[in-house]
Design an enzyme around this catalytic site. Structure first.
Site, PDB file in Angstrom:
ATOM      1  N   ARG A 110     -11.630  17.979   9.691  1.00  0.00           N
ATOM      2  CA  ARG A 110     -10.761  16.811   9.851  1.00  0.00           C
ATOM      3  C   ARG A 110      -9.475  17.077  10.639  1.00  0.00           C
ATOM      4  O   ARG A 110      -9.053  16.237  11.433  1.00  0.00           O
ATOM      5  CB  ARG A 110     -10.419  16.227   8.469  1.00  0.00           C
ATOM      6  CG  ARG A 110      -9.465  15.068   8.578  1.00  0.00           C
ATOM      7  CD  ARG A 110      -9.374  14.294   7.300  1.00  0.00           C
ATOM      8  NE  ARG A 110      -8.124  13.554   7.249  1.00  0.00           N
ATOM      9  CZ  ARG A 110      -7.666  12.940   6.176  1.00  0.00           C
ATOM     10  NH1 ARG A 110      -8.369  12.971   5.057  1.00  0.00           N
ATOM     11  NH2 ARG A 110      -6.529  12.289   6.206  1.00  0.00           N
TER      12      ARG A 110
ATOM     13  N   GLU B  46       3.944   9.080  -0.955  1.00  0.00           N
ATOM     14  CA  GLU B  46       2.552   8.979  -1.400  1.00  0.00           C
ATOM     15  C   GLU B  46       2.054  10.283  -2.018  1.00  0.00           C
ATOM     16  O   GLU B  46       1.329  10.256  -3.010  1.00  0.00           O
ATOM     17  CB  GLU B  46       1.663   8.592  -0.206  1.00  0.00           C
ATOM     18  CG  GLU B  46       0.183   8.563  -0.536  1.00  0.00           C
ATOM     19  CD  GLU B  46      -0.688   8.126   0.626  1.00  0.00           C
ATOM     20  OE1 GLU B  46      -0.146   7.812   1.713  1.00  0.00           O
ATOM     21  OE2 GLU B  46      -1.926   8.101   0.457  1.00  0.00           O
TER      22      GLU B  46
ATOM     23  N   ASP C 181      -2.365  14.497   6.685  1.00  0.00           N
ATOM     24  CA  ASP C 181      -1.924  13.208   6.165  1.00  0.00           C
ATOM     25  C   ASP C 181      -0.719  13.326   5.243  1.00  0.00           C
ATOM     26  O   ASP C 181      -0.863  13.195   4.030  1.00  0.00           O
ATOM     27  CB  ASP C 181      -3.098  12.550   5.417  1.00  0.00           C
ATOM     28  CG  ASP C 181      -2.792  11.115   5.019  1.00  0.00           C
ATOM     29  OD1 ASP C 181      -1.751  10.597   5.465  1.00  0.00           O
ATOM     30  OD2 ASP C 181      -3.591  10.532   4.275  1.00  0.00           O
TER      31      ASP C 181
ATOM     32  N   GLU D  76     -10.384   4.888   9.169  1.00  0.00           N
ATOM     33  CA  GLU D  76     -10.580   4.440   7.791  1.00  0.00           C
ATOM     34  C   GLU D  76     -11.097   3.010   7.712  1.00  0.00           C
ATOM     35  O   GLU D  76     -10.589   2.185   6.954  1.00  0.00           O
ATOM     36  CB  GLU D  76      -9.265   4.577   6.996  1.00  0.00           C
ATOM     37  CG  GLU D  76      -8.757   6.007   6.951  1.00  0.00           C
ATOM     38  CD  GLU D  76      -7.553   6.208   6.043  1.00  0.00           C
ATOM     39  OE1 GLU D  76      -6.750   5.268   5.902  1.00  0.00           O
ATOM     40  OE2 GLU D  76      -7.425   7.316   5.488  1.00  0.00           O
TER      41      GLU D  76
ATOM     42  N   TRP E 249     -12.695  13.918   1.989  1.00  0.00           N
ATOM     43  CA  TRP E 249     -11.811  13.325   0.993  1.00  0.00           C
ATOM     44  C   TRP E 249     -11.687  14.233  -0.226  1.00  0.00           C
ATOM     45  O   TRP E 249     -10.870  13.997  -1.117  1.00  0.00           O
ATOM     46  CB  TRP E 249     -12.334  11.944   0.564  1.00  0.00           C
ATOM     47  CG  TRP E 249     -12.044  10.853   1.560  1.00  0.00           C
ATOM     48  CD1 TRP E 249     -11.209  10.952   2.641  1.00  0.00           C
ATOM     49  CD2 TRP E 249     -12.567   9.528   1.574  1.00  0.00           C
ATOM     50  NE1 TRP E 249     -11.196   9.765   3.333  1.00  0.00           N
ATOM     51  CE2 TRP E 249     -12.016   8.852   2.699  1.00  0.00           C
ATOM     52  CE3 TRP E 249     -13.447   8.819   0.750  1.00  0.00           C
ATOM     53  CZ2 TRP E 249     -12.308   7.536   3.018  1.00  0.00           C
ATOM     54  CZ3 TRP E 249     -13.744   7.499   1.062  1.00  0.00           C
ATOM     55  CH2 TRP E 249     -13.178   6.861   2.187  1.00  0.00           C
TER      56      TRP E 249
ATOM     57  N   LYS F 191      -3.671   0.291  14.060  1.00  0.00           N
ATOM     58  CA  LYS F 191      -4.531   1.326  13.469  1.00  0.00           C
ATOM     59  C   LYS F 191      -5.955   0.936  13.841  1.00  0.00           C
ATOM     60  O   LYS F 191      -6.457  -0.094  13.393  1.00  0.00           O
ATOM     61  CB  LYS F 191      -4.353   1.341  11.953  1.00  0.00           C
ATOM     62  CG  LYS F 191      -5.315   2.254  11.194  1.00  0.00           C
ATOM     63  CD  LYS F 191      -4.975   2.278   9.694  1.00  0.00           C
ATOM     64  CE  LYS F 191      -5.951   3.119   8.897  1.00  0.00           C
ATOM     65  NZ  LYS F 191      -5.611   3.174   7.460  1.00  0.00           N
TER      66      LYS F 191
ATOM     67  N   GLU G 251       5.499   9.704  13.577  1.00  0.00           N
ATOM     68  CA  GLU G 251       5.375   8.879  12.376  1.00  0.00           C
ATOM     69  C   GLU G 251       5.614   9.749  11.151  1.00  0.00           C
ATOM     70  O   GLU G 251       4.858  10.672  10.876  1.00  0.00           O
ATOM     71  CB  GLU G 251       3.984   8.220  12.292  1.00  0.00           C
ATOM     72  CG  GLU G 251       3.824   7.343  11.053  1.00  0.00           C
ATOM     73  CD  GLU G 251       2.472   6.615  10.993  1.00  0.00           C
ATOM     74  OE1 GLU G 251       2.111   5.916  11.968  1.00  0.00           O
ATOM     75  OE2 GLU G 251       1.774   6.774   9.969  1.00  0.00           O
TER      76      GLU G 251
ATOM     77  N   ARG H  84      -1.721   4.115  16.889  1.00  0.00           N
ATOM     78  CA  ARG H  84      -1.713   5.261  15.970  1.00  0.00           C
ATOM     79  C   ARG H  84      -2.823   6.271  16.274  1.00  0.00           C
ATOM     80  O   ARG H  84      -3.942   5.892  16.636  1.00  0.00           O
ATOM     81  CB  ARG H  84      -1.842   4.776  14.528  1.00  0.00           C
ATOM     82  CG  ARG H  84      -0.653   3.934  14.095  1.00  0.00           C
ATOM     83  CD  ARG H  84      -0.803   3.446  12.671  1.00  0.00           C
ATOM     84  NE  ARG H  84      -0.404   4.420  11.672  1.00  0.00           N
ATOM     85  CZ  ARG H  84      -1.125   4.742  10.620  1.00  0.00           C
ATOM     86  NH1 ARG H  84      -2.300   4.208  10.418  1.00  0.00           N
ATOM     87  NH2 ARG H  84      -0.670   5.627   9.742  1.00  0.00           N
TER      88      ARG H  84
ATOM     89  N   GLU I  77       0.854  -1.188   0.000  1.00  0.00           N
ATOM     90  CA  GLU I  77       0.000   0.000   0.000  1.00  0.00           C
ATOM     91  C   GLU I  77       0.890   1.239   0.000  1.00  0.00           C
ATOM     92  O   GLU I  77       1.751   1.396   0.852  1.00  0.00           O
ATOM     93  CB  GLU I  77      -0.903  -0.029   1.240  1.00  0.00           C
ATOM     94  CG  GLU I  77      -1.814   1.175   1.309  1.00  0.00           C
ATOM     95  CD  GLU I  77      -3.087   0.911   2.118  1.00  0.00           C
ATOM     96  OE1 GLU I  77      -3.377  -0.255   2.431  1.00  0.00           O
ATOM     97  OE2 GLU I  77      -3.781   1.894   2.438  1.00  0.00           O
ATOM     98  N   ARG I  78       0.662   2.077  -0.991  1.00  0.00           N
ATOM     99  CA  ARG I  78       1.451   3.310  -1.139  1.00  0.00           C
ATOM    100  C   ARG I  78       2.939   3.008  -1.300  1.00  0.00           C
ATOM    101  O   ARG I  78       3.788   3.777  -0.839  1.00  0.00           O
ATOM    102  CB  ARG I  78       1.244   4.261   0.043  1.00  0.00           C
ATOM    103  CG  ARG I  78      -0.199   4.484   0.447  1.00  0.00           C
ATOM    104  CD  ARG I  78      -1.066   4.932  -0.686  1.00  0.00           C
ATOM    105  NE  ARG I  78      -2.461   5.117  -0.268  1.00  0.00           N
ATOM    106  CZ  ARG I  78      -3.434   5.414  -1.131  1.00  0.00           C
ATOM    107  NH1 ARG I  78      -3.191   5.522  -2.420  1.00  0.00           N
ATOM    108  NH2 ARG I  78      -4.664   5.574  -0.717  1.00  0.00           N
TER     109      ARG I  78
HETATM  110  C1  LIG Z   1      -2.458   2.555   5.501  1.00  0.00           C
HETATM  111  O1  LIG Z   1      -3.461   3.408   5.064  1.00  0.00           O
HETATM  112  C2  LIG Z   1      -3.094   4.726   4.695  1.00  0.00           C
HETATM  113  C3  LIG Z   1      -3.686   5.132   3.359  1.00  0.00           C
HETATM  114  O2  LIG Z   1      -3.335   4.258   2.333  1.00  0.00           O
HETATM  115  C4  LIG Z   1      -3.131   6.490   3.004  1.00  0.00           C
HETATM  116  O3  LIG Z   1      -3.735   6.988   1.831  1.00  0.00           O
HETATM  117  C5  LIG Z   1      -3.251   7.503   4.085  1.00  0.00           C
HETATM  118  O4  LIG Z   1      -2.101   8.283   3.926  1.00  0.00           O
HETATM  119  O5  LIG Z   1      -3.098   7.018   5.393  1.00  0.00           O
HETATM  120  C6  LIG Z   1      -3.525   5.723   5.752  1.00  0.00           C
HETATM  121  C7  LIG Z   1      -2.922   5.445   7.114  1.00  0.00           C
HETATM  122  O6  LIG Z   1      -1.947   6.107   7.456  1.00  0.00           O
HETATM  123  O7  LIG Z   1      -3.425   4.610   7.839  1.00  0.00           O
END
Ligand SMILES: CO[C@H]1[C@H](O)[C@@H](O)[C@H](O)O[C@@H]1C(=O)O
Length: 695
Positions: free
Chosen positions: A330, A387, A359, A285, A537, A281, A381, A318, A161-162
């Site tokens: 947000r 990304e 983010d 999400e 989003w 986590k 973190e 997290r 992922e990413r």
């Molecule tokens: C792992 O999921 C990621 C998700 O892909 C990403 O788009 C966003 O940056 O954050 C999430 C996170 O940090 O949990």
């Protein structure tokens, strides 16, 4: 003449290119013979690495001798009477620190543990790679943060992922029996920069990781990494007791759920006695968490912490949370959820906070959580994988981003209350200090896709060890070790690196804009996107462009996010005139004609910044051409191609964003700047091809 060995990047900053004959002679006269007092698995790693490094760099390995007296280079544990002449205070080195000292014509490496000696060895090698003078060396180095971790967002099917450097390096299918050489080389690279913990699986976790078959695979990795001082942690799914344990649900206050985690911890530690702990986590999400049962993050985290406690394990919990139904804007949500829980977390829990409140954007202010939870351990973190900064095609050195975040002054306990001091525990005495980086590593031959992506892995580790180092000095080290010793080339490349992140900010999200990327893949521009399943989003949620102006009002007249910062910042940020220009539109909605510090209008400066970003990439291209003769041709060409893409895409970002914002500003592109090639509908209609590493 430079040595071009056809380096494909696999050997990273540990490629040990030969020095010239004079340099080799010089170092061999200082280090020719070696004595290592200790014998352990880690000592074997040390011997191997020294052999490899000296053979490569100096053309021959050091000869081992049987006594300290007859050696030029001596490696010794501090508890050994051999070290008495050095007078190094044992306590000051801690578990992982080390000293390197010149003493009566010898060079001594001293530590309290064999892993400390390994770090000392890598430091010594780095001194040689960077052509440092060893004749008076006298240094003590102790890490400022206890857990220095890579977080891989790697799925069990090897999708990352990413991740933009190919499949995951962790081959769960072939583990535990098939142990790739790559795992050892990965461990060497991490040890060389002080990384001492890794999480091999995605925080969007698969519960299968805790089943017996997978735990055998995890054990195999842990066994490989142990001699390198690296512990394995796992991302766990909070609903595991239900999903794989057959329990009715995973409510953390239920005795059977607690028991399940206790038993699971015992099972893990039976296999992996030095297992690091869990990364979680939760309620973010779509991930399950204690909130599903009306429990708090502290209740969830502490339940896991208590299961791990008897074995010495830790929980990284997290703080990246934002709820579907939350009314607050947000950027406010993590603070709202976590600050009331300050002081409620067990001492083997660290709350892991992203550097900014949204983010991993190209630029964000520091997260207001730093400094606001003085009775809890807060981990930093960072995202190493790019990304939101051009994946692995754009050159963006993140040392400057990390330093900006770490050096930010929260003012929560007066001036000098930097984020770094929150993270290293010096401001509030946190029992568990940690820094995590979301890895940019994959199966690509050079590990990170872009060769300069290696520098981001490198700088993360170096700063986690010592956040007082400068981004420029670390870049300098990395260039010397990886690319060239040529002074002019180093200056050019360092300049490229030091400006690169600001270039990206400028051509993507200047002046405090953020979250303008297109949906899903997060790669190209999509400032017009306004139709996603949830408001926060949508890029339009963040830039709020309208006929009057641009930016989101986070002052008291708007979302009041500034109220989460210390009074010092509240005061500054309440007024656009005292808000740092680079964060202006993060905190304010300003008219297109707003007068900027330069005396020009906001609209003018916006256009100007987008163009500065593009110009910055053009400059990088020129600088790269200037170093052509000093760089391995293969690596030169790779970076050259990537810079070509970066320039095209910098223009794409500039033109798409300006064409779009112009539909609101209704102002011409100021004289001297190019007009967007197409109108906004063209940019909207571009279909972005499949991107790797999608969510
Ligand atoms: C792992 O999921 C990621 C998700 O892909 C990403 O788009 C966003 O940056 O954050 C999430 C996170 O940090 O949990």
């Amino acid at each position: 003449t430079p040595d071009f060995s056809g380096e494909d990047g696999y050997n990273l900053w540990l490629n040990y290119r030969p020095l010239n004959a004079r340099q080799q002679q010089h170092y061999l006269s200082q280090l020719g013979t070696v004595y290592i007092a200790d014998k352990s698995a880690t000592t074997s790693v040390i011997k191997d690495e020294l052999k490899r490094a000296t053979k490569g760099l100096l053309g021959q390995k050091l000869s081992a001798v049987s006594s300290a007296q007859s050696a030029k280079l001596v490696l010794a544990l501090n508890n050994n009477q051999l070290t008495t002449p050095l007078g190094i205070e044992q306590k000051s080195l801690g578990d992982e620190g080390y000293a390197i000292k010149q003493h009566k014509g010898q060079i001594w490496l001293v530590a309290n543990s064999d892993v400390g000696l390994l770090y000392a060895t890598f430091d010594l090698i780095r001194q040689i790679q960077t052509l440092a003078d060893l004749s008076k060396i006298n240094k003590v180095s102790v890490p400022k943060v206890k857990l220095r971790m890579l977080n891989h967002w790697d799925d069990l099917d090897r999708h990352t992922e990413r991740g933009y450097a190919g499949q995951s390096i962790f081959d769960w299918h072939k583990l535990p029996d098939y142990q790739e050489q790559r795992y050892y080389d990965y461990a060497r690279a991490n040890a060389s920069i002080g990384v001492n913990g890794i999480v091999p699986n995605n925080v969007n976790a698969n519960a299968l990781i805790l089943t017996p078959a997978y735990l055998q695979k995890v054990k195999a990795l842990a066994d490989i990494f142990r001699p390198y001082g690296i512990k394995v942690y796992l991302s766990v799914k909070f609903s595991s007791p239900h999903l794989i344990g057959g329990l009715e649900n995973s409510d953390p206050v239920k005795p059977e759920v607690q028991q399940w985690w206790h038993d699971k911890a015992a099972e893990i530690y039976q296999l992996i006695p030095d297992f690091g702990g869990f990364l979680v986590k939760a309620n973010s999400e779509g991930q399950p968490g204690p909130g599903d049962f009306g429990r708090t993050h502290a209740q969830g985290a502490n339940m896991l912490a208590r299961a791990l406690k008897p074995f010495g394990g830790n929980v990284l919990w997290r703080a990246f949370v934002y709820a579907h139904d939350a009314k607050a804007e947000r950027s406010l949500q993590a603070y709202n959820e976590f600050v009331p829980l300050d002081g409620k977390f067990d001492d083997n829990v660290s709350v892991q906070v992203k550097n900014g409140p949204i983010d991993f954007q190209p630029r964000e202010p520091f997260s207001p959580l730093f400094g606001a939870m003085p009775h809890s351990s807060l981990a930093m973190e960072f995202q190493i994988t790019q990304e939101y900064l051009g994946f692995s095609t754009h050159l963006a050195y993140l040392g400057t981003l990390y330093k900006e975040a770490l050096d930010a002054d929260t003012h929560t306990q007066g001036a000098g209350s930097t984020v770094a001091k929150v993270v290293d525990g010096s401001l509030s005495d946190s029992p568990l200090t940690a820094m995590a980086g979301v890895a940019n590593i994959g199966m690509d031959r050079n590990w990170t896709g872009h060769i300069f992506g290696q520098a981001n892995w490198y700088v993360f580790g170096r700063l986690a060890w010592d956040h007082d180092l400068s981004a420029a000095d670390i870049a300098d080290e990395w260039i010397n070790m990886t690319l060239t010793h040529d002074k002019n080339a180093i200056d050019q490349i360092k300049d490229m690196m030091m400006n690169s992140r600001e270039d990206v900010v400028n051509y993507m999200t200047p002046l405090g804009l953020h979250h303008l990327m297109d949906t899903g893949h997060h790669y190209g521009p999509g400032p017009w996107v306004d139709n996603l399943g949830r408001a926060d989003w949508n890029p339009t949620y963040y830039h709020r462009a309208d006929k009057q102006g641009l930016g989101i009002d986070r002052t008291a007249s708007g979302t009041n996010a500034i109220s989460q910062y210390a009074p010092y910042w509240q005061q500054k940020l309440a007024n656009p005139a005292t808000t740092p220009t680079e964060l202006l539109l993060w905190f304010h909605h300003l008219s297109w004609d707003y007068t900027m510090p330069s005396g020009k209008s906001l609209w003018y400066e916006l256009v100007h910044h987008y163009n500065m970003g593009v110009a910055g990439v053009e400059k990088m291209q020129q600088q790269w051409q200037r170093v052509k003769n000093q760089i391995d041709p293969n690596q030169f060409h790779q970076v050259e191609m990537a810079l070509g893409i970066q320039l095209k895409e910098a223009k794409w970002w500039r033109d798409a964003c300006l064409a779009y914002f112009q539909t609101f500003s209704q102002r011409p592109i100021p004289e001297g700047f190019p007009k967007p090639v197409h109108d906004v509908d063209y940019y909207k209609s571009l279909q972005f091809p499949y991107a790797p590493g999608q969510g």
